[in-house]
Design a protein around this motif. Structure first.
Motif, PDB file in Angstrom:
ATOM      1  N   GLU A 281       0.825  -1.208   0.000  1.00  0.00           N
ATOM      2  CA  GLU A 281       0.000   0.000   0.000  1.00  0.00           C
ATOM      3  C   GLU A 281       0.862   1.261   0.000  1.00  0.00           C
ATOM      4  O   GLU A 281       0.518   2.255  -0.645  1.00  0.00           O
ATOM      5  CB  GLU A 281      -0.944  -0.003   1.202  1.00  0.00           C
ATOM      6  N   ALA A 282       1.969   1.188   0.748  1.00  0.00           N
ATOM      7  CA  ALA A 282       2.865   2.355   0.799  1.00  0.00           C
ATOM      8  C   ALA A 282       3.446   2.624  -0.590  1.00  0.00           C
ATOM      9  O   ALA A 282       3.507   3.779  -1.039  1.00  0.00           O
ATOM     10  CB  ALA A 282       3.979   2.121   1.810  1.00  0.00           C
ATOM     11  N   THR A 285       0.835   4.224  -2.650  1.00  0.00           N
ATOM     12  CA  THR A 285       0.648   5.633  -2.267  1.00  0.00           C
ATOM     13  C   THR A 285       1.721   6.507  -2.914  1.00  0.00           C
ATOM     14  O   THR A 285       1.424   7.552  -3.508  1.00  0.00           O
ATOM     15  CB  THR A 285       0.708   5.777  -0.732  1.00  0.00           C
ATOM     16  N   TYR A 286       2.967   6.068  -2.782  1.00  0.00           N
ATOM     17  CA  TYR A 286       4.067   6.862  -3.350  1.00  0.00           C
ATOM     18  C   TYR A 286       3.975   6.941  -4.875  1.00  0.00           C
ATOM     19  O   TYR A 286       4.257   7.987  -5.470  1.00  0.00           O
ATOM     20  CB  TYR A 286       5.419   6.282  -2.933  1.00  0.00           C
ATOM     21  N   GLY A 288       1.311   6.881  -6.546  1.00  0.00           N
ATOM     22  CA  GLY A 288       0.254   7.843  -6.796  1.00  0.00           C
ATOM     23  C   GLY A 288       0.735   9.278  -6.693  1.00  0.00           C
ATOM     24  O   GLY A 288       0.184  10.190  -7.308  1.00  0.00           O
ATOM     25  N   LEU A 289       1.794   9.489  -5.896  1.00  0.00           N
ATOM     26  CA  LEU A 289       2.330  10.844  -5.705  1.00  0.00           C
ATOM     27  C   LEU A 289       3.425  11.170  -6.714  1.00  0.00           C
ATOM     28  O   LEU A 289       4.064  12.221  -6.621  1.00  0.00           O
ATOM     29  CB  LEU A 289       2.871  10.992  -4.278  1.00  0.00           C
ATOM     30  N   ALA A 442       1.928   2.986   8.788  1.00  0.00           N
ATOM     31  CA  ALA A 442       1.533   2.626   7.424  1.00  0.00           C
ATOM     32  C   ALA A 442       0.490   1.541   7.387  1.00  0.00           C
ATOM     33  O   ALA A 442       0.217   0.964   6.330  1.00  0.00           O
ATOM     34  CB  ALA A 442       2.775   2.198   6.636  1.00  0.00           C
ATOM     35  N   PHE A 472       3.940  11.143   2.635  1.00  0.00           N
ATOM     36  CA  PHE A 472       3.186   9.921   2.876  1.00  0.00           C
ATOM     37  C   PHE A 472       2.110  10.171   3.930  1.00  0.00           C
ATOM     38  O   PHE A 472       0.944   9.807   3.753  1.00  0.00           O
ATOM     39  CB  PHE A 472       4.153   8.819   3.346  1.00  0.00           C
ATOM     40  N   ASN A 475      -0.961  11.962   2.934  1.00  0.00           N
ATOM     41  CA  ASN A 475      -1.850  11.245   2.031  1.00  0.00           C
ATOM     42  C   ASN A 475      -2.397   9.956   2.621  1.00  0.00           C
ATOM     43  O   ASN A 475      -2.937   9.121   1.902  1.00  0.00           O
ATOM     44  CB  ASN A 475      -1.129  10.959   0.714  1.00  0.00           C
ATOM     45  N   THR A 476      -2.180   9.777   3.926  1.00  0.00           N
ATOM     46  CA  THR A 476      -2.713   8.585   4.599  1.00  0.00           C
ATOM     47  C   THR A 476      -3.365   9.029   5.905  1.00  0.00           C
ATOM     48  O   THR A 476      -3.170  10.159   6.368  1.00  0.00           O
ATOM     49  CB  THR A 476      -1.596   7.562   4.909  1.00  0.00           C
ATOM     50  N   GLU A 477      -4.104   8.121   6.477  1.00  0.00           N
ATOM     51  CA  GLU A 477      -4.843   8.463   7.703  1.00  0.00           C
ATOM     52  C   GLU A 477      -4.299   7.706   8.922  1.00  0.00           C
ATOM     53  O   GLU A 477      -4.814   7.856  10.014  1.00  0.00           O
ATOM     54  CB  GLU A 477      -6.337   8.114   7.519  1.00  0.00           C
ATOM     55  N   TRP A 478      -3.278   6.868   8.688  1.00  0.00           N
ATOM     56  CA  TRP A 478      -2.840   5.946   9.754  1.00  0.00           C
ATOM     57  C   TRP A 478      -2.460   6.673  11.039  1.00  0.00           C
ATOM     58  O   TRP A 478      -2.775   6.225  12.127  1.00  0.00           O
ATOM     59  CB  TRP A 478      -1.640   5.110   9.281  1.00  0.00           C
TER      60      TRP A 478
END
Lengths: 485, 479
Positions: A281-282, A285-286, A288-289, A442, A472, A475-478
């Motif tokens: 997932e990480a 995410t990256y 995607g960025l 993460a 990161f 762009n995440t909610e963790w």
């Protein structure tokens, strides 16, 4: 939101705007510590009087308009940092009643900025361990689940942040001791490049590997804490004389074109599926960025744990010789003669894991074995360093898991040192290479335990890994989830 | 059997820096116990060493003065062992890469010059001191004084090139002279600022395989080193003669009995587990720094001695005495700058000056008869104002009071009598008093001449010009 829940930058804004006083924030924190400490046991020593004294001083300073970003912020420290006049134990019986005559440089720097010291945190004895189970003062619990370890050795530094018992903490990292507990407790933890932060006044475990670093709620706080303690110290010959960048200024939300390496050797069998999932997932995410991924090789990774346990224990066997009962610390008073005093004081003062490592290290340095163990380990260390230098010729940062599994259960690995040692397999190479690494939240396991990923940077590349971690996090909610206490 | 002795020396010289080698504490001797300590030299948790640059400078000086190569990148190592006077449980020293290597010194024994190799010189910290005391209530107690802990030492290790106790003493004296000359060590052997361990072994004459050695410790004077080695040679020879084997061990010298006794054997020897100290970075010394330090070296005794012979025409012996210490040499050279007759100066310095200083235990730098006063006095002799004999009286007074020699001569009426008439009158009086002796002289007993000179000088209270007395007396006696 309660004051104890705020990050450094959030609380700072309120202090600066005079919405709250440091005394109020400190009282809130002390109440929180009182309310949950039984269930977490983050602390070896809570220092309410010192805290309120510091808070009053901070409020006076704020009234004069001399506020620093850390002025009035409640901070707790791993009990490895010497604090003048405040008991410092390193979680060992041998220092159970040791009151240092001086402050470590990192502590002095924080004090200068006007922090509020709320207490000293639990850890593995002499920072030797990955679970905080080897402390003479009992085991710290993972705030996310009381049956699980918080990680270690800076277990208290991470549990304290997760349980919101301090706004920020400092830990130390010799083989993963900041990053692994940060990962297990869902915090941000950074191990700076060797030489970035002074080791003066930090109780030594393995001098060539030990580094001071922050454990915080988020990346912005991490940058603030690192900036506060980093820099050259004339009292530490191994601290590096390089200017300290403005780490907060590095936190721009942009990783487009950042080249991220994925080391082939880190995707091993036995990697927990939840860790694998967090990694995948990480990566997504990256991607995607706009970051670019490439597979890299760190070919000597397999030897890292063995190398570490020769070098670290060798240095430890010498570093811990000063605990002899002569000048400070525990002394057996029934001893007959000098040798007896040494043996009984050390036998009573040190726990099993510490003794095991002293013996390992003594053996590795013994005449006739030195070349085969210590010297060979130093050579392998150079190879591991070269692995990283070579990798960083093509990538800006390296993304890896922090630990192969989420936090394990209390007692699960305590009697199986080899299994315990393997839990640092992804963090140890960074210490051996002397470079920097950060752990960011993460994901979560099925049991609801946090999982972090690690970004490894070039030597003195803290700005880059902070920026990557920040992007990161944005762009995440963790990091927004809180342990339900 | 005949044996050849083989000796190597390890010398520890305490350096004269103001602060300790790894912290800022004072190195002053004799302060209140533990008053000169800090977290670093107390071995507190978390404390870290920082190298004192002066120590490096002094080590380089010692290396250059003993013809060593200076290691461009040297390493500090930890020597691990437990003892209450060693706060960290290890001593920071140098092991595999010391700061100076491959040096040598020339010594002279019985007129023969011999080159003695110096294996290495390294820097290290000293330990503290234990004080054992009987107490009223608790029996015997030991106290730890860490004032000395972390004071800088140089360890200077010779090759096993020495072949007799006399050579060992000559080497030690030479080394002592050099470190004191360099101003890096006060050389005080009683206080332990300069101390020596000796490795001694025997092998049959003609053999080239070294025998098993014993290490002799606690030798704190030149006399003791000779005693200790000579005793050890005898002890080992007896063992070998009886067909037994010498045991490799550390032996303690006992100055009271002049003997050595076993301290610990090879099997009890420590495994020091040396390894590079991770708290200290490698010490890198650039050529330019070495050259800068070389430029500050004083002229060393050997060079000075040769120069005194060449430049001042002094005999070897005089040159040796005058160059023995930097202070004597400075005194001599100050005199030589004021007065051209070097040999005359040398006679006075080696004679009256050093004798007077020795009598009241003064250093030559504090000599009240300064080079200027001494040379003023020599001028008075040269001009004939006073005789050499009277000059001794003038010197005594000058040494006592620091007064100008001319003033002493005037105040005490010591001006030499050079008036022919006055001297003739004294001679006449003496001869008149001793008619029998005059008679004997004239009958051929010429050695009585000295007697008459003595009587005349006495009668003039030493002031008569001796050359004129001789001349006039001879004339009168020959009549």
């Amino acid at each position: 939101m309660e004051l104890y829940e705020l990050t450094i930058h959030e609380l700072h804004r309120k202090l600066k705007n005079r919405e709250v006083s440091s005394v109020e924030a400190t009282r809130s924190m002390l109440e929180r510590i009182g309310a949950v400490e039984d269930r977490v046991r983050s602390f070896i020593t809570v220092t309410p009087e010192e805290a309120l004294k510091n808070a009053e001083a901070a409020d006076r300073r704020i009234a004069k308009g001399k506020i620093d970003v850390l002025t009035g912020i409640p901070v707790a420290l791993k009990d490895i940092f010497l604090t003048a006049g405040i008991r410092t134990t390193c979680a060992s019986r041998i220092l159970e009643n040791f009151i240092p005559p001086y402050d470590s440089t990192a502590v002095a720097k924080l004090k200068e900025k006007g922090i509020v010291l709320v207490g000293k945190l639990n850890q593995d004895e002499f920072a030797m361990g990955s679970s905080t189970e080897s402390s003479w003062f009992g085991t710290t619990r993972n705030p996310w689940h009381p049956d699980y370890i918080p990680g270690g050795s800076s277990g208290g530094s991470a549990s304290c942040i997760a349980a919101r018992q301090a706004t920020a903490t400092l830990g130390t990292d010799t083989g993963g001791s900041i990053r692994q507990p940060a990962s297990h407790c869902g915090c941000v933890g950074l191990k700076p490049t060797y030489g970035r932060v002074s080791r003066y006044g930090v109780i030594a475990y393995a001098s060539s590997l030990d580094q001071v670093g922050p454990v915080t709620r988020d990346v912005a706080d991490c940058a603030i804490m690192l900036g506060a303690v980093a820099g050259h110290d004339p009292k530490d010959s191994t601290s590096v004389n390089l200017p300290v960048p403005d780490y907060s200024a590095a936190l721009v939300h942009d990783v487009k074109g950042l080249k991220i390496g994925l080391p082939r050797e880190y995707f091993i069998e036995g990697l927990d599926p939840s860790v694998k999932k967090a990694m995948d997932e990480a990566i997504a995410t990256y991607q995607g960025l706009g970051a670019e991924f490439m597979e890299i090789s760190l070919p000597h990774t397999d030897y890292a744990v063995a190398t570490y346990y020769l070098i670290a224990t060798a240095e430890a066997s010498s570093n811990l010789a000063r605990y002899d009962g002569v000048r400070f610390g525990h002394r057996n008073t029934d001893a007959r003669g000098l040798l007896d005093m040494y043996m009984l004081s050390r036998d009573e003062g040190f726990g099993a894991e510490v003794k095991r490592r002293i013996m390992l290290g003594t053996y590795a340095l013994s005449s006739g074995y030195y070349d085969a163990y210590y010297l060979k380990a130093q050579k392998v260390r150079t190879l591991i360093m070269r692995d990283f230098i070579k990798a960083f010729e093509t990538v800006d940062v390296i993304l890896t898991p922090v630990a192969p599994t989420p936090a394990f259960k209390i007692g699960e690995k305590f009697n199986d040192p080899l299994q315990m040692y393997l839990s640092d397999i992804f963090t140890i190479p960074v210490n051996l290479a002397g470079t920097c690494g950060i752990s960011v939240p993460a994901g979560f396991s099925r049991e609801g335990l946090p999982i972090g990923v690690q970004l490894i940077g070039k030597p003195f590349g803290e700005e880059t890994i902070l920026r990557a971690a920040y992007a990161f996090e944005q762009n995440t909610e963790w990091h927004k989830r809180k342990a339900d206490m | 059997m005949k044996y050849q002795v083989v000796i190597g020396l390890e010398v520890h010289a305490q350096l004269l820096t103001n602060s300790k080698i790894f912290c800022g504490c004072s190195t002053r001797f004799g302060a209140e116990p533990n008053s000169q300590t800090c977290p670093v030299c107390l071995g507190m948790p978390g404390a870290l060493p920082v190298l004192n640059g002066k120590v490096v400078e002094y080590a380089v000086k010692a290396g250059l003065a003993t013809n060593c190569a200076i290691t461009p990148r040297s390493i500090f190592a930890r020597k691990n062992y437990f003892y209450p006077d060693l706060p960290k449980g290890y001593q920071i020293s140098q092991y595999e890469l010391p700061i100076c290597v491959n040096g040598c010194l020339e010594i002279e024994v019985d007129g023969e010059i011999k080159k003695i190799g110096i294996t290495r010189i390294h820097m290290e910290e000293d330990a503290g001191k234990l004080v054992h005391m009987e107490t009223m209530d608790a029996g015997e107690k030991s106290y730890v004084d860490l004032n000395r802990a972390c004071t800088p030492l140089l360890e200077i290790v010779s090759e096993p090139d020495l072949r007799s106790a006399d050579e060992a003493v000559a080497y030690l004296k030479k080394l002592h002279q050099i470190v004191v000359y360099l101003g890096i060590c006060d050389g005080n052997m009683e206080e332990g600022s300069f101390r020596c361990d000796a490795n001694v072994s025997l092998m049959p004459v003609g053999s080239d395989t070294f025998g098993t050695r014993a290490e002799l410790k606690n030798i704190n004077s030149f006399r003791f080193i000779k005693q200790a080695i000579e005793y050890e040679i005898e002890r080992q020879a007896d063992i070998l003669d009886e067909g037994r084997k010498v045991v490799q061990e550390t032996r303690l010298f006992d100055p009271a009995t002049g003997t050595t006794r076993s301290m610990r054997g090879k099997e009890e020897a420590h495994d020091y587990r040396y390894f590079p100290d991770p708290d200290l970075v490698p010490l890198v010394i650039g050529d330019d720094w070495v050259e800068e330090i070389r430029g500050t070296l004083p002229e060393l005794p050997d060079v000075k001695r040769q120069r005194y012979v060449a430049e001042f025409g002094l005999p070897e012996y005089d040159a040796e005495v005058l160059s023995a210490s930097r202070e004597i040499a400075e005194y001599f050279e100050a005199c030589a700058a004021l007065y051209p007759q070097a040999k005359t100066i040398s006679n006075w310095v080696m004679g009256e000056v050093l004798r007077a200083l020795k009598e009241d235990g003064r250093e030559i730098a504090d000599c009240p008869a300064t080079p200027r006063l001494l040379t003023d006095m020599l001028q008075l002799i040269e001009k004939g104002t006073i005789s050499g004999k009277i000059a001794k009286t003038v010197f005594e007074e000058m040494y006592k009071t620091g007064k100008e020699p001319a003033r002493i001569v005037e105040e005490k009426g010591l001006v030499q009598v050079t008036d022919t008439g006055a001297i003739e009158k004294i001679i006449d009086d003496v001869l008149a008093k001793e008619p029998g002796q005059v008679e004997e002289y004239r009958n051929g007993k010429e050695k009585l001449f000295g007697f008459f000179v003595g009587q005349v000088m006495k009668a003039s209270r030493g002031k008569a010009n001796p050359a004129m007395v001789n001349e006039l007396l001879l004339k009168k006696l020959k009549g």
